[in-house]
Design a protein around this motif. Structure first.
Motif, short mmCIF file in Angstrom:
data_model
loop_
_atom_site.label_atom_id
_atom_site.label_comp_id
_atom_site.label_asym_id
_atom_site.label_seq_id
_atom_site.Cartn_x
_atom_site.Cartn_y
_atom_site.Cartn_z
N PHE A 178 0.91 3.98 -2.92
CA PHE A 178 0.60 5.37 -2.63
C PHE A 178 1.71 6.30 -3.11
CE2 PHE A 178 0.13 9.18 -0.04
CZ PHE A 178 -1.24 9.39 -0.08
N PRO B 287 -4.75 6.86 -3.53
CA PRO B 287 -5.55 5.83 -2.87
C PRO B 287 -6.14 4.82 -3.84
CG PRO B 287 -6.58 8.00 -2.61
CD PRO B 287 -5.28 8.20 -3.28
N CYS C 61 2.05 5.69 -7.34
CA CYS C 61 0.83 5.77 -8.18
C CYS C 61 0.96 4.86 -9.39
CB CYS C 61 0.54 7.20 -8.62
SG CYS C 61 -0.02 8.24 -7.29
N MET D 84 -3.63 2.22 -4.32
CA MET D 84 -3.60 1.36 -3.14
C MET D 84 -4.68 0.28 -3.22
SD MET D 84 -2.93 4.22 -0.17
CE MET D 84 -3.22 3.11 1.17
N SER E 50 -11.82 5.81 -9.66
CA SER E 50 -11.36 7.21 -9.64
C SER E 50 -11.62 7.88 -10.97
CB SER E 50 -9.88 7.29 -9.26
OG SER E 50 -9.06 6.81 -10.30
N ALA F 113 0.84 -1.20 0.00
CA ALA F 113 0.00 0.00 0.00
C ALA F 113 0.87 1.25 0.00
CB ALA F 113 -0.94 -0.01 1.19
#
Length: 188
Positions: free
Chosen positions: A33, A152, A36, A155, A77, A29
């Motif tokens: 983060f 995020p 990317c 992640m 996203s 993670a």
């Protein structure tokens, strides 16, 4: 989606899988983060998977494929960016254009998976297709939203790849593969 991963981990690893997953999830993670890039998390995810007890046969296939194809966070996203821009420019998000935007956002999230911060290229494609007259306004806004939601989202992508290896291990190594690993580690 991130809250669903413990359920998948439990299904893939059985009793104790959620605890094991959360013990090992921080490193991939953090890499996701910071970079990317889902592809950049592959080595860390492989190390963590090996520490978990997932076989190399599984990780050698699942993690690279997941890093390039399992873009659930990036897809979400991209839809957030598109929905925001549609609302900002007064476009109906229930139209045929919205459906096409969702398809383009999903495809671009997969295509840009190996590029650190590759969401910018996808944002440019989306803005060029749907907001050509407002490109000078739409693209910087999409880029700013991307800077906030891409870390995020990556992640979520990396966590999904790790948890997918739990599920494949269940089918490849049996439903009690993790309990065997935990017992073997306890004997050492």
């Amino acid at each position: 989606m991130f809250l669903i991963f413990p359920l998948y981990a439990r299904f893939g690893g059985g009793k104790g899988a959620v605890k094991v997953m959360f013990q090992h999830l921080f490193r991939p993670a953090a890499v996701a983060f910071g970079t990317c890039s889902s592809v950049a998390t592959i080595p860390t995810n492989m190390e963590v998977s090996e520490d978990t007890g997932i076989s190399k046969d599984v990780t050698d296939i699942v993690l690279p494929m997941g890093a390039t194809m399992n873009m659930d966070g990036s897809g979400m996203s991209a839809i957030i960016k598109v929905a925001f821009l549609f609302g900002m420019f007064g476009m109906d998000f229930a139209s045929k254009d919205a459906l096409l935007a969702i398809v383009v956002a999903t495809v671009s999230s997969v295509a840009m998976s190996g590029i650190p911060g590759g969401g910018g290229t996808g944002e440019l494609v989306l803005c060029s297709l749907f907001f050509p007259e407002q490109l000078a306004i739409a693209f910087p806004i999409a880029q700013a939203i991307g800077d906030l939601v891409d870390p995020p989202a990556t992640m979520v992508n990396a966590a999904g790849d790790y948890v997918a290896s739990f599920i494949v291990s269940r089918f490849n190594d049996g439903k009690d593969w993790l309990q065997k690993k935990i017992k073997a580690d306890a004997k050492k």
